[in-house]
Every structure is written in C-alpha cells, then in structure tokens.
Design a protein around this motif. Structure first.
Motif, PDB file in Angstrom:
ATOM      1  N   GLU A  74       0.864  -1.178   0.000  1.00  0.00           N
ATOM      2  CA  GLU A  74       0.000   0.000   0.000  1.00  0.00           C
ATOM      3  C   GLU A  74       0.900   1.227   0.000  1.00  0.00           C
ATOM      4  N   ALA A  75       1.014   1.876  -1.127  1.00  0.00           N
ATOM      5  CA  ALA A  75       1.889   3.033  -1.266  1.00  0.00           C
ATOM      6  C   ALA A  75       1.081   4.313  -1.220  1.00  0.00           C
ATOM      7  N   ILE A  76       1.531   5.247  -0.401  1.00  0.00           N
ATOM      8  CA  ILE A  76       0.904   6.562  -0.282  1.00  0.00           C
ATOM      9  C   ILE A  76       1.975   7.602  -0.585  1.00  0.00           C
ATOM     10  N   GLY A  77       1.651   8.547  -1.450  1.00  0.00           N
ATOM     11  CA  GLY A  77       2.594   9.589  -1.800  1.00  0.00           C
ATOM     12  C   GLY A  77       2.349  10.861  -1.023  1.00  0.00           C
ATOM     13  N   LEU A  78       3.387  11.680  -0.921  1.00  0.00           N
ATOM     14  CA  LEU A  78       3.277  13.007  -0.315  1.00  0.00           C
ATOM     15  C   LEU A  78       4.202  13.944  -1.070  1.00  0.00           C
ATOM     16  N   ASP A  79       3.679  15.085  -1.467  1.00  0.00           N
ATOM     17  CA  ASP A  79       4.493  16.103  -2.118  1.00  0.00           C
ATOM     18  C   ASP A  79       3.837  17.461  -1.916  1.00  0.00           C
ATOM     19  N   GLY A  80       4.660  18.500  -1.911  1.00  0.00           N
ATOM     20  CA  GLY A  80       4.130  19.844  -1.753  1.00  0.00           C
ATOM     21  C   GLY A  80       3.755  20.510  -3.051  1.00  0.00           C
ATOM     22  N   CYS A  81       4.197  19.949  -4.177  1.00  0.00           N
ATOM     23  CA  CYS A  81       3.960  20.532  -5.494  1.00  0.00           C
ATOM     24  C   CYS A  81       2.640  20.012  -6.053  1.00  0.00           C
ATOM     25  N   ALA A  82       1.697  20.909  -6.292  1.00  0.00           N
ATOM     26  CA  ALA A  82       0.364  20.506  -6.743  1.00  0.00           C
ATOM     27  C   ALA A  82       0.422  19.743  -8.065  1.00  0.00           C
ATOM     28  N   GLU A  83       1.284  20.168  -8.980  1.00  0.00           N
ATOM     29  CA  GLU A  83       1.374  19.502 -10.275  1.00  0.00           C
ATOM     30  C   GLU A  83       1.905  18.078 -10.112  1.00  0.00           C
ATOM     31  N   PHE A  84       2.894  17.889  -9.253  1.00  0.00           N
ATOM     32  CA  PHE A  84       3.397  16.539  -8.981  1.00  0.00           C
ATOM     33  C   PHE A  84       2.305  15.665  -8.367  1.00  0.00           C
ATOM     34  N   VAL A  85       1.534  16.226  -7.456  1.00  0.00           N
ATOM     35  CA  VAL A  85       0.462  15.453  -6.816  1.00  0.00           C
ATOM     36  C   VAL A  85      -0.535  14.970  -7.853  1.00  0.00           C
ATOM     37  N   ALA A  86      -0.918  15.845  -8.759  1.00  0.00           N
ATOM     38  CA  ALA A  86      -1.858  15.453  -9.808  1.00  0.00           C
ATOM     39  C   ALA A  86      -1.252  14.386 -10.715  1.00  0.00           C
ATOM     40  N   MET A  87       0.001  14.559 -11.106  1.00  0.00           N
ATOM     41  CA  MET A  87       0.677  13.561 -11.935  1.00  0.00           C
ATOM     42  C   MET A  87       0.751  12.212 -11.218  1.00  0.00           C
ATOM     43  N   ALA A  88       1.148  12.232  -9.955  1.00  0.00           N
ATOM     44  CA  ALA A  88       1.338  10.987  -9.204  1.00  0.00           C
ATOM     45  C   ALA A  88       0.022  10.241  -9.030  1.00  0.00           C
ATOM     46  N   ARG A  89      -1.041  10.974  -8.747  1.00  0.00           N
ATOM     47  CA  ARG A  89      -2.348  10.319  -8.617  1.00  0.00           C
ATOM     48  C   ARG A  89      -2.763   9.668  -9.930  1.00  0.00           C
ATOM     49  N   ALA A  90      -2.591  10.403 -11.036  1.00  0.00           N
ATOM     50  CA  ALA A  90      -3.018   9.892 -12.336  1.00  0.00           C
ATOM     51  C   ALA A  90      -2.163   8.710 -12.785  1.00  0.00           C
ATOM     52  N   ASP A  91      -0.860   8.794 -12.567  1.00  0.00           N
ATOM     53  CA  ASP A  91       0.049   7.788 -13.097  1.00  0.00           C
ATOM     54  C   ASP A  91       0.106   6.522 -12.249  1.00  0.00           C
ATOM     55  N   SER A  92      -0.096   6.663 -10.942  1.00  0.00           N
ATOM     56  CA  SER A  92       0.083   5.507 -10.055  1.00  0.00           C
ATOM     57  C   SER A  92      -1.232   4.911  -9.564  1.00  0.00           C
ATOM     58  N   GLY A  93      -2.299   5.716  -9.536  1.00  0.00           N
ATOM     59  CA  GLY A  93      -3.547   5.245  -8.947  1.00  0.00           C
ATOM     60  C   GLY A  93      -3.510   5.182  -7.434  1.00  0.00           C
ATOM     61  N   CYS A  94      -2.443   5.702  -6.835  1.00  0.00           N
ATOM     62  CA  CYS A  94      -2.290   5.659  -5.380  1.00  0.00           C
ATOM     63  C   CYS A  94      -2.853   6.927  -4.742  1.00  0.00           C
ATOM     64  N   GLN A  95      -3.091   6.838  -3.453  1.00  0.00           N
ATOM     65  CA  GLN A  95      -3.446   8.013  -2.669  1.00  0.00           C
ATOM     66  C   GLN A  95      -2.210   8.898  -2.547  1.00  0.00           C
ATOM     67  N   VAL A  96      -2.373  10.197  -2.796  1.00  0.00           N
ATOM     68  CA  VAL A  96      -1.260  11.134  -2.708  1.00  0.00           C
ATOM     69  C   VAL A  96      -1.720  12.361  -1.934  1.00  0.00           C
ATOM     70  N   TRP A  97      -0.958  12.730  -0.930  1.00  0.00           N
ATOM     71  CA  TRP A  97      -1.280  13.870  -0.083  1.00  0.00           C
ATOM     72  C   TRP A  97      -0.454  15.079  -0.495  1.00  0.00           C
ATOM     73  N   GLN A  98      -1.094  16.237  -0.614  1.00  0.00           N
ATOM     74  CA  GLN A  98      -0.358  17.467  -0.888  1.00  0.00           C
ATOM     75  C   GLN A  98      -0.055  18.157   0.434  1.00  0.00           C
ATOM     76  N   GLN A  99       1.217  18.112   0.829  1.00  0.00           N
ATOM     77  CA  GLN A  99       1.662  18.735   2.072  1.00  0.00           C
ATOM     78  C   GLN A  99       3.071  19.286   1.884  1.00  0.00           C
ATOM     79  N   SER A 100       3.286  20.485   2.379  1.00  0.00           N
ATOM     80  CA  SER A 100       4.633  21.035   2.456  1.00  0.00           C
ATOM     81  C   SER A 100       5.435  20.256   3.497  1.00  0.00           C
ATOM     82  N   PHE A 101       6.727  20.062   3.224  1.00  0.00           N
ATOM     83  CA  PHE A 101       7.582  19.366   4.184  1.00  0.00           C
ATOM     84  C   PHE A 101       7.666  20.120   5.506  1.00  0.00           C
ATOM     85  N   LEU A 102       7.452  21.421   5.472  1.00  0.00           N
ATOM     86  CA  LEU A 102       7.542  22.228   6.694  1.00  0.00           C
ATOM     87  C   LEU A 102       6.204  22.376   7.398  1.00  0.00           C
TER      88      LEU A 102
END
Length: 209
Positions: A74-102
């Motif tokens: 069960e892979a879950i992604g996290l990234d602060g970049c909105a464009e990366f989040v959209a790409m990751a969701r579309a390409d992987s089908g995984c849950q991806v959270w948009q959060q700044s590291f800080l």
C-alpha cells in the motif's frame, strides 16, 4: 542566525514554485532513473508482515509509487507541489497527499516504511529535528526510514531556484540518532564509482522507542 518564519515560508514557496513550473521536464528527466538499489535497501529492513504501508515522502510525479504498488504494498505519496500530486495520482492510482515538508500533518504510527528519496535535503537544517520527529512518529514501532540526499560539508542555501541543505555522514547520523533512529546501513551513489564521483549519501534507519 536562525531563519525567521517569513524566510522559511519563502524557502518553501520558491522551491515549490520551481518544481511547479518545471514539473513536466522533471518527470521526463527522472522517468528512467534507476533507484532500485534504494528501494531494495528500504524493503529488506522492514520486519512487519506483508503487505506493507509505505509513504513515498517527496514522491514527485509518482514513479516509485508505481514500483511499490506493483510489489503488492500500500503506497501513499506526499508532495508539496500541486502539479506533482496530480501527476502521481493519475500515473500511479495511489493516494497522494499534498503537504509542504515544513507543514506536515501525518497520522501516528501508520507506516511500516518511509521512502525519502532526494527530498529531505530541501528541509533547512534548523527545521530538520522537527521534521524527522514527525516522520519518526508516523512510523510504526520498529518501522524503517530510507533517505538519500546530495551530500556536502554541512552547508545550506540557494542552489539556483531551490533551497537545499547538504550534510556529511557525521552530521546526518547525529541528526537521525538524536531523533530516535538507529542506523541500519549507509552507502554512496551511484554505485561502483570513486567516492568523489558519488554525490549521493543513502542511509537506512529503524525507529526505536
């Protein structure tokens, strides 16, 4: 002199703006990067029953999410970049959270492993103990953290439009052990080259306590 809250906000905003504006080029430029050595380093140290829940911290466009998911985890992604989040969701089908590291908001004791490949170096050194503490708390007891960062002589600052902190092994080891991690292994990348041609420091850590 410590970075102020305004300076930290600017570091985060400008670094993310760079990735946002170059997301497609970044995806194409990193699509074929071979990080199988790093993925194997994380997975071989996880001791829980499979399937594992793995956080890809700084997942970017989602390349490694597909790998973890394809292995049955069960892979879950996290990234602060909105464009990366959209790409990751579309390409992987995984849950991806948009959060700044800080500005993380992570569930407690939720993950068997955290894969921080080329991401934690964007955290200013003064904030690193706090961020590492949040990752420690998000791991299940005995869970495993993998990190790979460009190494340096403990300097930090702007590298073009991105902010980075560049640690040597001793400083990185001190930060992790002070947070409650035990070192499992470390190595330099790319493999098979002289040390002066290995700019990346990879390390694997187990949550203790």
């Amino acid at each position: 002199m410590p970075l102020s809250p305004d300076e930290l906000a600017q570091i985060s905003a400008l670094t993310l703006a760079h990735y946002q504006s170059s997301a497609e080029d970044f995806r194409e430029g990193t699509r074929d990067h071979d990080v199988s050595q790093n993925i194997a380093a994380l997975l071989r140290h996880i001791e829980a029953e499979k399937p594992w829940r793995i956080l890809d911290f700084g997942c970017g466009p989602g390349r490694d999410l597909r790998t973890f998911s394809g292995l049955g985890h069960e892979a879950i992604g996290l990234d602060g970049c909105a464009e990366f989040v959209a790409m990751a969701r579309a390409d992987s089908g995984c849950q991806v959270w948009q959060q700044s590291f800080l500005e993380l908001d992570l569930p407690a004791e939720h993950f068997d492993g955290i894969f921080a490949n080329a991401s934690l170096f964007h955290v200013p050194d003064q904030e690193l103990p706090r961020v590492l503490g949040q990752l420690h708390a998000a791991l299940k007891p005995g869970g495993v953290l993998f990190s790979s960062n460009p190494r340096g002589e403990n300097q930090e600052g702007w590298n073009g439009p991105r902010y980075g902190s560049y640690h040597d092994l001793e400083r990185w080891r001190a930060r992790l052990t002070a947070t409650g991690f035990a070192e499992l292994e470390h190595y330099y990348r790319p493999p098979g080259l002289p040390r002066d041609q290995q700019p990346w420091l990879a390390s694997v850590w187990r949550r203790i306590g």
